[in-house]
Design a protein around this motif. Structure first.
Motif, short mmCIF file in Angstrom:
data_model
loop_
_atom_site.label_atom_id
_atom_site.label_comp_id
_atom_site.label_asym_id
_atom_site.label_seq_id
_atom_site.Cartn_x
_atom_site.Cartn_y
_atom_site.Cartn_z
N ASP A 150 -9.40 -5.14 -0.72
CA ASP A 150 -8.15 -4.44 -1.02
C ASP A 150 -8.30 -2.92 -0.97
OD1 ASP A 150 -6.76 -6.79 -1.30
OD2 ASP A 150 -6.94 -6.88 -3.47
N CYS A 151 -9.50 -2.42 -1.25
CA CYS A 151 -9.69 -0.97 -1.17
C CYS A 151 -9.35 -0.47 0.23
CB CYS A 151 -11.12 -0.59 -1.53
SG CYS A 151 -11.44 -0.43 -3.28
N TRP A 152 -9.78 -1.21 1.21
CA TRP A 152 -9.49 -0.81 2.59
C TRP A 152 -8.05 -1.11 2.97
CZ3 TRP A 152 -11.27 2.32 6.07
CH2 TRP A 152 -10.83 2.21 7.39
N LEU A 153 -7.57 -2.28 2.58
CA LEU A 153 -6.22 -2.69 2.95
C LEU A 153 -5.15 -1.81 2.32
CD1 LEU A 153 -6.72 -6.53 2.66
CD2 LEU A 153 -6.10 -5.33 4.75
N GLU A 154 -5.32 -1.49 1.05
CA GLU A 154 -4.28 -0.77 0.32
C GLU A 154 -4.48 0.74 0.33
OE1 GLU A 154 -1.82 -2.51 -0.55
OE2 GLU A 154 -2.75 -4.48 -0.30
N LEU A 155 -5.74 1.18 0.32
CA LEU A 155 -6.02 2.61 0.16
C LEU A 155 -6.65 3.24 1.39
CD1 LEU A 155 -7.45 2.48 -3.47
CD2 LEU A 155 -5.11 3.04 -2.77
N GLY A 156 -7.19 2.42 2.29
CA GLY A 156 -7.82 2.96 3.49
C GLY A 156 -9.15 3.62 3.24
N MET B 251 -5.31 7.27 -4.59
CA MET B 251 -4.16 6.80 -5.36
C MET B 251 -2.88 7.53 -4.97
SD MET B 251 -5.31 4.32 -7.05
CE MET B 251 -3.90 4.00 -8.10
N ALA B 252 -3.04 8.75 -4.46
CA ALA B 252 -1.86 9.48 -4.00
C ALA B 252 -1.14 8.69 -2.92
CB ALA B 252 -2.28 10.86 -3.48
N LYS B 253 -1.89 7.94 -2.13
CA LYS B 253 -1.28 7.14 -1.06
C LYS B 253 -0.33 6.10 -1.63
CE LYS B 253 -2.40 4.22 2.91
NZ LYS B 253 -3.48 3.63 3.74
N LEU B 254 -0.69 5.50 -2.76
CA LEU B 254 0.17 4.49 -3.37
C LEU B 254 1.49 5.11 -3.83
CD1 LEU B 254 -2.39 2.43 -5.49
CD2 LEU B 254 -1.54 1.98 -3.18
N ARG B 255 1.40 6.29 -4.43
CA ARG B 255 2.62 6.96 -4.89
C ARG B 255 3.46 7.40 -3.69
NH1 ARG B 255 7.04 7.10 -7.59
NH2 ARG B 255 7.79 9.23 -8.08
N LEU B 256 2.81 7.83 -2.62
CA LEU B 256 3.55 8.18 -1.41
C LEU B 256 4.32 6.98 -0.88
CD1 LEU B 256 0.89 10.34 0.49
CD2 LEU B 256 3.09 11.16 -0.39
N SER B 257 3.68 5.82 -0.91
CA SER B 257 4.35 4.60 -0.44
C SER B 257 5.55 4.26 -1.31
CB SER B 257 3.36 3.43 -0.43
OG SER B 257 2.31 3.67 0.48
#
Length: 205
Positions: free
Chosen positions: A96-102, A140-146
């Protein structure tokens, strides 16, 4: 760490079956679910009329997320196999680290990283922890961006500013990962020295 695991993430690395066997196994429950989905949707998706489109899509997505591939064998049947493509290898390595956060799955505070840093000088340990936290924050910024991008309504001025700040933070992720790798490289001698001391006669066991 086996060399095969280091090379698995590189997009231009060709891996033998022996090398692939070094990578983490796909969860057996997940593999069985994919196999069941293939069986219920057989023949393979798009190969025959009347198959369940939704089931095929779910099965294909689960297989792809897990690093599996659906292949037709020599007898015309369908096999679920470990995918050898670089993207699939990264998904098996990092989940999931790769799938969700890259990003690669990194050891973090409170577990494996703390155990590795026992006996390491505080300044070196603090630098590595700071590097980890910077990577985690940018990821984690990527999650908030999404979350913001999925908002249907018009953004408020505050959200626009937040998006710009998060984007700038996330844009630094590659650089921060490099900093983390550099911190790991510099601290490895201290980690190894501490480990050797603990395992030597008279040391901590």
């Amino acid at each position: 760490m086996p060399y095969a695991r280091l090379g698995a993430a590189a997009p231009d690395t060709l891996m033998s079956a022996e090398d692939m066997a070094v990578l983490p196994d796909v969860d057996e429950h997940t593999r069985k679910l994919v196999e069941l989905g293939v069986f219920l949707g057989a023949p393979a998706p798009s190969a025959a009329p009347g198959y369940n489109d939704d089931l095929a899509a779910i099965t294909s997505d689960l297989a792809g997320r897990s690093g599996l591939a659906v292949r037709r064998n020599d007898t015309g049947g369908i096999d679920v196999v470990d995918d050898i493509d670089p993207e699939a290898r990264r998904r098996r390595l990092w989940g999931d680290c790769w799938l969700e956060l890259g990003i690669p799955a990194l050891p973090g505070p409170g577990g494996e990283l703390d155990a590795l840093l026992v006996g390491v000088p505080g300044e070196s340990a603090d630098r590595l922890l700071d590097a980890f936290r910077a990577v985690a924050s940018a990821a984690m910024a990527k999650l908030r961006l999404s979350e913001l991008e999925d908002t249907d309504r018009a953004w408020t001025p505050t959200e626009i500013d937040e998006y710009d700040q998060l984007s700038a933070q996330h844009d630094r992720l590659t650089r921060l990962l490099a900093d983390y790798a550099q911190a790991v490289t510099e601290i490895l001698p201290a980690i190894r020295a501490s480990s050797s001391s603990e395992s030597s006669p008279g040391g901590v066991h």
